[in-house]
Design a protein around this motif. Structure first.
Motif, PDB file in Angstrom:
ATOM      1  N   CYS B 311       0.829  -1.202   0.000  1.00  0.00           N
ATOM      2  CA  CYS B 311       0.000   0.000   0.000  1.00  0.00           C
ATOM      3  C   CYS B 311       0.856   1.241   0.000  1.00  0.00           C
ATOM      4  CB  CYS B 311      -0.879   0.036   1.264  1.00  0.00           C
ATOM      5  SG  CYS B 311      -1.888  -1.423   1.434  1.00  0.00           S
ATOM      6  N   HIS B 312       0.459   2.198  -0.783  1.00  0.00           N
ATOM      7  CA  HIS B 312       1.162   3.476  -0.799  1.00  0.00           C
ATOM      8  C   HIS B 312       0.882   4.207   0.503  1.00  0.00           C
ATOM      9  CE1 HIS B 312       2.312   7.553  -2.019  1.00  0.00           C
ATOM     10  NE2 HIS B 312       3.095   6.936  -2.876  1.00  0.00           N
ATOM     11  N   VAL B 313       1.846   4.970   0.924  1.00  0.00           N
ATOM     12  CA  VAL B 313       1.729   5.643   2.219  1.00  0.00           C
ATOM     13  C   VAL B 313       0.542   6.597   2.266  1.00  0.00           C
ATOM     14  CG1 VAL B 313       3.341   7.499   1.600  1.00  0.00           C
ATOM     15  CG2 VAL B 313       3.071   6.849   3.976  1.00  0.00           C
ATOM     16  N   LEU B 314       0.227   7.188   1.142  1.00  0.00           N
ATOM     17  CA  LEU B 314      -0.908   8.120   1.140  1.00  0.00           C
ATOM     18  C   LEU B 314      -2.228   7.361   1.282  1.00  0.00           C
ATOM     19  CD1 LEU B 314       0.235  10.649  -1.623  1.00  0.00           C
ATOM     20  CD2 LEU B 314       0.150  11.007   0.841  1.00  0.00           C
ATOM     21  N   HIS B 315      -2.268   6.176   0.742  1.00  0.00           N
ATOM     22  CA  HIS B 315      -3.461   5.351   0.894  1.00  0.00           C
ATOM     23  C   HIS B 315      -3.615   4.967   2.369  1.00  0.00           C
ATOM     24  CE1 HIS B 315      -6.364   2.112   0.406  1.00  0.00           C
ATOM     25  NE2 HIS B 315      -5.533   1.341   1.085  1.00  0.00           N
ATOM     26  N   VAL B 316      -2.516   4.577   2.963  1.00  0.00           N
ATOM     27  CA  VAL B 316      -2.543   4.226   4.390  1.00  0.00           C
ATOM     28  C   VAL B 316      -2.980   5.439   5.209  1.00  0.00           C
ATOM     29  CG1 VAL B 316      -1.157   3.446   6.346  1.00  0.00           C
ATOM     30  CG2 VAL B 316      -0.700   2.541   4.079  1.00  0.00           C
ATOM     31  N   ALA B 332       3.627  12.121  11.146  1.00  0.00           N
ATOM     32  CA  ALA B 332       3.392  11.214  12.278  1.00  0.00           C
ATOM     33  C   ALA B 332       3.229   9.792  11.765  1.00  0.00           C
ATOM     34  CB  ALA B 332       2.150  11.658  13.058  1.00  0.00           C
ATOM     35  N   LEU B 333       2.540   9.650  10.661  1.00  0.00           N
ATOM     36  CA  LEU B 333       2.369   8.324  10.083  1.00  0.00           C
ATOM     37  C   LEU B 333       3.714   7.717   9.719  1.00  0.00           C
ATOM     38  CD1 LEU B 333       0.428   6.129   8.997  1.00  0.00           C
ATOM     39  CD2 LEU B 333       0.611   7.222   6.775  1.00  0.00           C
ATOM     40  N   GLN B 334       4.607   8.525   9.144  1.00  0.00           N
ATOM     41  CA  GLN B 334       5.930   8.025   8.748  1.00  0.00           C
ATOM     42  C   GLN B 334       6.712   7.558   9.960  1.00  0.00           C
ATOM     43  OE1 GLN B 334       6.359   9.515   4.421  1.00  0.00           O
ATOM     44  NE2 GLN B 334       7.085   7.789   5.558  1.00  0.00           N
ATOM     45  N   VAL B 335       6.581   8.307  11.053  1.00  0.00           N
ATOM     46  CA  VAL B 335       7.274   7.905  12.289  1.00  0.00           C
ATOM     47  C   VAL B 335       6.750   6.564  12.754  1.00  0.00           C
ATOM     48  CG1 VAL B 335       7.555   8.456  14.730  1.00  0.00           C
ATOM     49  CG2 VAL B 335       7.856  10.234  13.018  1.00  0.00           C
TER      50      VAL B 335
END
Lengths: 140, 357
Positions: B311-316, B332-335
């Protein structure tokens, strides 16, 4: 373990009364400034003779019409292949010989024929005056 | 230059990077290298006057040689002093084999040329008494003796002393222009927090950096999951002037606000709900967030669309926002994703795609 460092001295400065016995030094060129001449003339310390059976080399230079001579013991640097008339740099310890002549026991004896004597003289003088300014008058 | 340097005379070690001499291979006289005093703040660093030094560049005559299996130790004399230089032998020269006979006859033989090149390189790395050596390396004190651990060294070909003379001529001017000039720290860098006024942008940034670090360390050590600003305000008191008067309260509060903003921008904390009650969630400690991310990835990775690449990070991000918190930032999601990957719960298939293991 490490030998003492060898400061630059000019041949006419290596008189046995001016330098303590056993001092490590290196010597090379003589830069002679003749006040009567309109230009500066340089003289060099040249290999005058080598006596392999005595392990002794004689280097000479002329300054102010005075011939200065330094005898060099070559036991540490043999086999030594002399080039008579060439300029040499000698690094070694002073020894007092009979008759009060200066003798250097060479640890390094390198032929540097073609060296720019004037520039070397200038370099040594600059280094000396720098140390004098920074550390005050002293042996170096 | 006595060996007894006071720590007070040394500039603070955090500022040493501002001194160009610190990063250079300083061309000092051997006499000065031998007499440099050791730093009291950091072992292995030395001071020439006010300059921190740990690497030097020396040119001199080899007057002493001691060979061991792995290294050669050369005593180098530059006419002001003699210092030991430890020069490690290159392994490739140890097995230097016999020469390959060249074809000769004017034909360019690559192997022969390569052999000659290697021979030339090798001969520059082996020195004898009387040779001129150039060494660059770090200064070390071993058994009360100062020495140089060479990182680079070679025999200098100097038949008419041109290199040595040039070095002798340049050293005094190097000293005058550089080494003997005091290391002056710009005033706005040197000021401590207590003495600082919030003038000078970098001064404030320094303070802000410190505040951010203090907060991060606290949140990590105590494994704080959620907090309100007044819970952590006291942590910043030591950074600002003592007097507990109103002005200092205002200063602390501003500093806290700015530090929290930076932590938010970095994704270390986030606000789950934007409400008058200012509650921050610490990203790495938020179990619910991590669970929500895992659920999204687990479910969506099964779908055909995401099976191969993940899944692409933007989708997540959009899925988690719907499930968990509309205010979740990408940072924050990336962390959180980084933490999950470190724990081997998920894996990144590309820079921006993730899937469950």
């Amino acid at each position: 373990m490490l030998p003492a460092h060898a400061t630059f001295y000019f041949p006419w400065e290596i008189r046995t009364d001016a330098i303590k016995d056993g001092t490590s030094l290196r010597t090379c060129w003589v830069f002679q400034r003749d006040p009567s001449a309109p230009f500066l003339c340089a003289q060099t310390l040249r290999l005058a003779s080598y006596l392999p059976e005595e392990s002794r080399a004689v280097l000479t230079c002329v300054r102010a019409s005075v011939q200065h001579q330094v005898s060099v013991r070559t036991t540490f640097v043999e086999p030594f292949h002399p080039v008579i008339g060439a300029q040499y740099i000698v690094l070694g310890e002073t020894e007092k010989a009979e008759g009060g002549d200066a003798i250097l026991h060479a640890r390094v004896l390198t032929c540097v024929d073609g060296v720019d004597v004037a520039l070397l003289q200038k370099a040594v003088d600059e280094q000396r005056s720098f140390f004098k300014d920074r550390d005050g008058p002293g042996p170096e | 230059m006595s060996d007894k340097g006071d720590a007070e005379e040394e500039p603070p070690h955090l500022l040493w990077g501002l001194d160009p001499v610190f990063k250079a291979f300083a061309r000092l006289y051997v006499k000065d290298i031998l007499q440099m005093r050791q730093s009291r703040q950091v072992p292995g660093i030395y001071f020439y006057k006010t300059h921190p030094v740990f690497q030097v560049d020396v040119l001199g005559t080899v007057v002493y040689r001691r060979e061991r299996e792995d290294f050669c130790c050369y005593g180098v004399d530059d006419s002001t002093g003699v210092i030991n230089c430890l020069c490690w032998k290159d392994e490739k020269w140890r097995d230097f084999g016999d020469s390959v006979k060249g074809r000769g006859g004017g034909v360019f033989d690559a192997e022969e040329q390569l052999r000659k090149l290697r021979e030339a390189q090798r001969s520059r790395m082996e020195l004898d008494i009387g040779d001129v050596l150039r060494v660059r390396g770090t200064v070390k004190t071993s058994r009360q003796q100062r020495e140089i651990m060479a990182s680079c060294f070679y025999k200098v070909s100097d038949p008419v002393m041109a290199v040595q003379i040039s070095r002798m001529l340049e050293m005094p001017s190097l000293y005058r222009d550089c080494y003997d000039r005091p290391f002056s720290v710009p005033p706005h860098q040197a000021g401590t927090a207590a003495a600082a006024e919030p003038g000078g942008l970098s001064d404030f940034q320094l303070l802000l950096g410190r505040a951010g670090r203090i907060l991060k360390e606290f949140l990590r050590e105590k494994e704080v999951a959620r907090f309100r600003p007044y819970d952590v305000e006291y942590l910043l008191h030591p950074l600002l002037p003592r007097p507990a008067a109103t002005p200092s309260v205002g200063q602390v509060w501003n500093l806290l606000k700015d530090s929290l903003k930076i932590l938010q921008d970095e994704g270390e904390i986030f606000r789950k709900v934007l409400s008058p009650d200012e509650v921050y969630n610490v990203t790495e400690q938020d179990k619910d967030l991590l669970a929500a991310i895992m659920d999204v990835l687990r479910e969506d990775s099964k779908r055909e669309k995401y099976t191969e690449k993940g899944c692409h990070v933007l989708h997540v991000l959009s899925s988690v926002r719907q499930r968990y918190s509309r205010n979740l930032s990408r940072e924050a999601l990336q962390v959180a994703l980084r933490l999950l990957e470190c724990n081997s719960d998920i894996i990144s298939t590309t820079d921006s795609h993730y899937t469950v293991l």
